[in-house]
Structure formats: C-alpha cells, structure tokens
Design a protein around this motif. Structure first.
Motif, mmCIF file in Angstrom:
data_model
loop_
_atom_site.group_PDB
_atom_site.id
_atom_site.type_symbol
_atom_site.label_atom_id
_atom_site.label_comp_id
_atom_site.label_asym_id
_atom_site.label_seq_id
_atom_site.Cartn_x
_atom_site.Cartn_y
_atom_site.Cartn_z
ATOM 1 N N ARG A 40 8.586 -20.104 26.428
ATOM 2 C CA ARG A 40 8.680 -20.448 27.921
ATOM 3 C C ARG A 40 10.029 -20.928 28.490
ATOM 4 O O ARG A 40 10.425 -20.455 29.313
ATOM 5 N N LEU A 45 9.326 -18.755 32.304
ATOM 6 C CA LEU A 45 7.846 -18.461 33.271
ATOM 7 C C LEU A 45 6.920 -19.294 32.155
ATOM 8 O O LEU A 45 7.068 -19.806 31.096
ATOM 9 N N ASP A 46 5.946 -19.767 32.916
ATOM 10 C CA ASP A 46 4.849 -20.284 32.140
ATOM 11 C C ASP A 46 3.815 -19.386 31.383
ATOM 12 O O ASP A 46 3.210 -19.864 30.258
ATOM 13 N N THR A 52 -0.935 -22.560 40.946
ATOM 14 C CA THR A 52 0.167 -23.582 41.192
ATOM 15 C C THR A 52 0.457 -23.877 42.582
ATOM 16 O O THR A 52 0.492 -22.941 43.509
ATOM 17 N N GLN A 76 7.287 -18.049 39.444
ATOM 18 C CA GLN A 76 6.359 -17.552 38.311
ATOM 19 C C GLN A 76 5.862 -16.079 38.515
ATOM 20 O O GLN A 76 5.704 -15.805 39.722
ATOM 21 N N ARG A 77 5.746 -15.376 37.755
ATOM 22 C CA ARG A 77 5.175 -13.866 37.711
ATOM 23 C C ARG A 77 4.419 -13.719 36.552
ATOM 24 O O ARG A 77 4.639 -14.276 35.390
ATOM 25 N N THR A 100 8.444 -10.848 44.384
ATOM 26 C CA THR A 100 8.330 -12.227 44.194
ATOM 27 C C THR A 100 8.967 -12.762 45.493
ATOM 28 O O THR A 100 8.984 -14.043 45.603
ATOM 29 N N HIS A 127 -0.608 -16.881 39.329
ATOM 30 C CA HIS A 127 0.290 -16.439 38.840
ATOM 31 C C HIS A 127 0.117 -16.217 37.057
ATOM 32 O O HIS A 127 -0.493 -16.876 36.676
ATOM 33 N N GLY A 128 0.657 -15.318 36.265
ATOM 34 C CA GLY A 128 0.509 -15.132 34.834
ATOM 35 C C GLY A 128 -0.207 -14.108 34.463
ATOM 36 O O GLY A 128 -0.626 -13.490 34.954
ATOM 37 N N ARG A 192 12.943 -14.644 33.707
ATOM 38 C CA ARG A 192 13.004 -14.595 35.044
ATOM 39 C C ARG A 192 14.435 -14.878 35.745
ATOM 40 O O ARG A 192 15.538 -15.306 35.118
#
Length: 202
Positions: A40, A45-46, A52, A76-77, A100, A127-128, A192
């Motif tokens: 991460r 990114l998460d 969030t 985040q994406r 984004t 996201h994610g 990112r």
C-alpha cells in the motif's frame, strides 16, 4: 480502523499446500499485514474497497478547458461513486467527475486577504477493488513466503564441506517482506500519481 490484509491466511495456506498450526496462523497473519502495508505504501492506495470522507484544498484550473471554478484530485482509485460534496461546509451538487478529478462548476473565490485561504472541499466517495487484484495478492503472499521459507535471510552457507544456497537475489539483497525490483515493476501500473493534498480525514 486498520485496513485488512491484501491476502488471507487461508489463501496463503492453499498456495503453499500447507496446514498451519494456530501459532503459524498468527505468524502468517502478522506477515500478511506487514506485506500489505508495504504494498500500500508503494502504490499509494488503500486498494481494498472502502468508503472514505476526506477534505482537500481546492485548486484553480484552466476555466477555458474545464469550464469550472476549481477542482480537487481524489487520491484513491478506482473511484466507484461519489455520494456527497461540500465546499467550506456547504453541500453542493454542482460538480462532475473527470477520471480522478472532481470538478466544481461554480464557486466564488474570496478576494484578498481571504484569498490566501482556498476553499476546502469535503468529499465522500467509494473506491478500491473487491476482490483485490490477483497480481497484488500474489505479490503479498510471495513476500510472506520468502520469510516463511528462509526466516534467517541467509543466501548460502557451508557446513562440513556441504554448501546450501537459498533463494535470495544474486545481488545479495535480503528482501524479507520487502518488494523486489520485479514486484515493483508489476505494481507500477497501480501507483498513484501526484494530486491534491489531503488535509484531514473525518
């Protein structure tokens, strides 16, 4: 709340064809958590799917190109949806997404000296990935397996005239749960790029 590991103990046991003891399960989970944190941190990114609420500083954009008052970049994406947007505490629906970028159609920018305090944009978004991409999960488990197979991080040793060589890069780099150059190249497509600065989390 801590983020979940990017691979499960059960997945790791299946991959290795092993049955873990309770103590080994605890060790495997700790290593999976550590490897997940490293991945991460590298990609920024998460990764796992979540909702969030974050606050960002609005920036000016080329109005001729975008036709809006300002924008923020959601860090985040991939972005699944945006459910709420506030500017300086006021809810607004006058926005749209471009990748984004969250673009705000109209907002009165303050004149000096208040102009030195750009508008703050609070965004709630989902996201994610769910499930976690297979290549990311594989890298996490591969990093953990390095420690399980060779916890002492020794590349080679000679005992009684017999030499034993371990699966560590020829550079002598003891990776452990850290990422190899090959793993970094695989993860690079998820990394990112620079964007808006997050000023606080709610």
């Amino acid at each position: 709340m801590p983020l979940p590991s990017l691979a499960s103990v059960a997945d790791l046991a299946t991959l290795l064809g092993r049955v873990f003891t309770p103590q080994q399960e605890l060790q495997a989970q700790a290593l999976l958590d550590q490897a997940s944190s490293i991945v991460r941190a590298y990609v920024g990114l998460d990764i796992t799917k979540a909702t969030t609420t974050d606050t960002f500083t609005m920036r000016r954009v080329d109005t001729l190109r975008y036709g809006c008052a300002g924008a923020v970049t959601l860090p985040q994406r991939p972005i699944e949806s945006v459910t709420a947007v506030e500017v300086n505490g006021l809810a607004t629906a006058d926005w749209w997404l471009d990748g984004t970028e969250l673009l705000l159609r109209a907002w009165a920018w303050a004149r000096p000296p208040a102009a030195h305090q750009p508008p703050q944009v609070t965004v709630t978004y989902t996201h994610g990935w769910d499930p976690v991409p297979g290549d990311i999960a594989a890298i996490v488990m591969q990093a953990v397996n390095r420690v399980l197979v060779n916890p002492s991080q020794v590349r080679s040793e000679t005992v009684g005239g017999e030499s034993v060589t371990y699966l560590i890069p020829t550079t002598g780099e003891a990776l452990g749960v850290l990422l190899s150059k090959t793993e970094q190249r695989v993860l690079n497509r998820y990394r990112r790029t620079a964007g808006s600065v997050r000023v606080r989390s709610l």
